[in-house]
Design a protein around this motif. Sequence first.
Motif, PDB file in Angstrom:
ATOM      1  N   GLU A 276     -36.815  19.591 -19.202  1.00 52.44           N
ATOM      2  CA  GLU A 276     -37.551  18.638 -20.039  1.00 52.44           C
ATOM      3  C   GLU A 276     -36.860  18.355 -21.373  1.00 52.44           C
ATOM      4  N   SER A 277     -36.250  19.351 -21.974  1.00 51.23           N
ATOM      5  CA  SER A 277     -35.638  19.158 -23.291  1.00 51.23           C
ATOM      6  C   SER A 277     -34.355  18.321 -23.236  1.00 51.23           C
ATOM      7  N   TYR A 278     -33.870  18.003 -22.048  1.00 52.59           N
ATOM      8  CA  TYR A 278     -32.629  17.239 -21.906  1.00 52.59           C
ATOM      9  C   TYR A 278     -32.856  15.755 -21.653  1.00 52.59           C
ATOM     10  N   ARG A 279     -34.091  15.302 -21.743  1.00 50.57           N
ATOM     11  CA  ARG A 279     -34.371  13.877 -21.551  1.00 50.57           C
ATOM     12  C   ARG A 279     -33.787  13.063 -22.700  1.00 50.57           C
ATOM     13  N   ILE A 280     -33.406  11.833 -22.398  1.00 54.06           N
ATOM     14  CA  ILE A 280     -32.900  10.911 -23.410  1.00 54.06           C
ATOM     15  C   ILE A 280     -34.113  10.227 -24.042  1.00 54.06           C
ATOM     16  N   ASN A 281     -34.208  10.282 -25.363  1.00 56.03           N
ATOM     17  CA  ASN A 281     -35.350   9.738 -26.114  1.00 56.03           C
ATOM     18  C   ASN A 281     -36.678  10.318 -25.626  1.00 56.03           C
ATOM     19  N   GLY A 282     -36.643  11.533 -25.105  1.00 60.75           N
ATOM     20  CA  GLY A 282     -37.851  12.190 -24.637  1.00 60.75           C
ATOM     21  C   GLY A 282     -38.447  11.589 -23.384  1.00 60.75           C
ATOM     22  N   LYS A 283     -37.762  10.604 -22.766  1.00 64.92           N
ATOM     23  CA  LYS A 283     -38.330   9.918 -21.610  1.00 64.92           C
ATOM     24  C   LYS A 283     -37.386   9.873 -20.410  1.00 64.92           C
ATOM     25  N   TYR A 284     -36.162   9.398 -20.603  1.00 66.75           N
ATOM     26  CA  TYR A 284     -35.257   9.101 -19.486  1.00 66.75           C
ATOM     27  C   TYR A 284     -34.381  10.293 -19.114  1.00 66.75           C
ATOM     28  N   TRP A 285     -34.080  10.370 -17.836  1.00 63.25           N
ATOM     29  CA  TRP A 285     -33.124  11.359 -17.338  1.00 63.25           C
ATOM     30  C   TRP A 285     -31.763  10.690 -17.248  1.00 63.25           C
ATOM     31  N   GLY A 286     -30.762  11.289 -17.887  1.00 62.65           N
ATOM     32  CA  GLY A 286     -29.411  10.737 -17.871  1.00 62.65           C
ATOM     33  C   GLY A 286     -28.716  11.032 -16.554  1.00 62.65           C
TER      34      GLY A 286
ATOM     35  N   PRO B  61     -37.923   8.292 -14.347  1.00 60.93           N
ATOM     36  CA  PRO B  61     -37.352   7.369 -15.337  1.00 60.93           C
ATOM     37  C   PRO B  61     -35.875   7.706 -15.570  1.00 60.93           C
ATOM     38  N   ILE B  62     -35.014   6.828 -15.127  1.00 62.19           N
ATOM     39  CA  ILE B  62     -33.567   7.082 -15.148  1.00 62.19           C
ATOM     40  C   ILE B  62     -32.887   6.214 -16.193  1.00 62.19           C
ATOM     41  N   CYS B  63     -31.896   6.796 -16.851  1.00 59.45           N
ATOM     42  CA  CYS B  63     -30.980   6.058 -17.706  1.00 59.45           C
ATOM     43  C   CYS B  63     -29.597   6.233 -17.106  1.00 59.45           C
ATOM     44  N   LEU B  64     -29.061   5.165 -16.506  1.00 57.53           N
ATOM     45  CA  LEU B  64     -27.725   5.231 -15.914  1.00 57.53           C
ATOM     46  C   LEU B  64     -26.675   5.235 -17.017  1.00 57.53           C
TER      47      LEU B  64
ATOM     48  N   CYS C   8     -22.262  -5.670 -15.527  1.00 56.64           N
ATOM     49  CA  CYS C   8     -22.281  -7.011 -14.939  1.00 56.64           C
ATOM     50  C   CYS C   8     -23.719  -7.393 -14.590  1.00 56.64           C
ATOM     51  N   ALA C   9     -23.947  -8.666 -14.378  1.00 52.69           N
ATOM     52  CA  ALA C   9     -25.299  -9.188 -14.181  1.00 52.69           C
ATOM     53  C   ALA C   9     -26.022  -8.536 -13.003  1.00 52.69           C
ATOM     54  N   ASN C  10     -25.343  -8.347 -11.875  1.00 60.66           N
ATOM     55  CA  ASN C  10     -26.010  -7.784 -10.694  1.00 60.66           C
ATOM     56  C   ASN C  10     -26.455  -6.340 -10.914  1.00 60.66           C
ATOM     57  N   VAL C  11     -25.659  -5.566 -11.619  1.00 57.19           N
ATOM     58  CA  VAL C  11     -26.036  -4.179 -11.918  1.00 57.19           C
ATOM     59  C   VAL C  11     -27.224  -4.158 -12.868  1.00 57.19           C
ATOM     60  N   LEU C  12     -27.204  -5.031 -13.884  1.00 61.09           N
ATOM     61  CA  LEU C  12     -28.314  -5.103 -14.824  1.00 61.09           C
ATOM     62  C   LEU C  12     -29.603  -5.519 -14.115  1.00 61.09           C
ATOM     63  N   LYS C  13     -29.497  -6.446 -13.166  1.00 61.45           N
ATOM     64  CA  LYS C  13     -30.673  -6.847 -12.369  1.00 61.45           C
ATOM     65  C   LYS C  13     -31.198  -5.670 -11.556  1.00 61.45           C
TER      66      LYS C  13
ATOM     67  N   ASN D 236     -35.402  -1.608 -10.765  1.00 58.73           N
ATOM     68  CA  ASN D 236     -35.777  -0.201 -10.587  1.00 58.73           C
ATOM     69  C   ASN D 236     -36.478   0.379 -11.817  1.00 58.73           C
ATOM     70  N   ASN D 237     -36.613  -0.439 -12.872  1.00 60.77           N
ATOM     71  CA  ASN D 237     -37.224   0.005 -14.127  1.00 60.77           C
ATOM     72  C   ASN D 237     -36.415   1.147 -14.762  1.00 60.77           C
ATOM     73  N   TRP D 238     -35.087   1.018 -14.707  1.00 60.28           N
ATOM     74  CA  TRP D 238     -34.182   2.003 -15.272  1.00 60.28           C
ATOM     75  C   TRP D 238     -33.561   1.459 -16.541  1.00 60.28           C
ATOM     76  N   ASN D 239     -33.204   2.357 -17.424  1.00 64.39           N
ATOM     77  CA  ASN D 239     -32.458   2.021 -18.615  1.00 64.39           C
ATOM     78  C   ASN D 239     -30.973   2.250 -18.322  1.00 64.39           C
ATOM     79  N   TYR D 240     -30.077   1.877 -19.223  1.00 64.14           N
ATOM     80  CA  TYR D 240     -28.649   2.067 -18.963  1.00 64.14           C
ATOM     81  C   TYR D 240     -27.864   2.183 -20.264  1.00 64.14           C
ATOM     82  N   LEU D 241     -26.756   2.902 -20.177  1.00 58.92           N
ATOM     83  CA  LEU D 241     -25.768   3.006 -21.255  1.00 58.92           C
ATOM     84  C   LEU D 241     -24.404   2.798 -20.613  1.00 58.92           C
ATOM     85  N   PHE D 242     -23.654   1.808 -21.089  1.00 56.99           N
ATOM     86  CA  PHE D 242     -22.312   1.571 -20.554  1.00 56.99           C
ATOM     87  C   PHE D 242     -21.292   1.824 -21.644  1.00 56.99           C
ATOM     88  N   ARG D 243     -20.220   2.473 -21.271  1.00 58.26           N
ATOM     89  CA  ARG D 243     -19.135   2.773 -22.217  1.00 58.26           C
ATOM     90  C   ARG D 243     -17.996   1.777 -21.974  1.00 58.26           C
TER      91      ARG D 243
END
Length: 146
Positions: free
Chosen positions: A12-22, A117-120, A128-133, A138-145
Amino acid sequence: MIKKLFKKRCFESYRINGKYWGIAIDGTGIFTFDKKHCEHCLKRVYKYTDKETGEEKIKTIYMHHVLEAKLIVGNMVLSVASEFIENESEDVKKQDCELNAFYRLTARLKDTFKKLPICLIADSLYACANVLKQCKANNWNYLFRF
């Protein structure tokens, strides 16, 4: 095993912003061959100049790649899903790629972890647009480097 660890709230303490799993997603090569290994091999053709003769040559390398999804928990990463990047047969016009494997992998991730709740976390290939769609569907968040 991962589902049981989620249920027991071990991470539980490793969630991103207390919500998402990285969950980090990236492809990697696992085998390379000088000769065709099987009908599912990916291939890459290189042009190079022979240092001794100076003539141009062509070399074909056959390989197997896999796309991995890893749950990030502190200093550890735990594998949650894998998807092989491979050709369906020997005579394909276009080879399989990391993005195509991404869509197969995320479908399985969503099916396995329906309400998670996932954060990719991924590199710029996925920006790209298709990945964001797919993430939005899926109601997921994302971080791209980049």
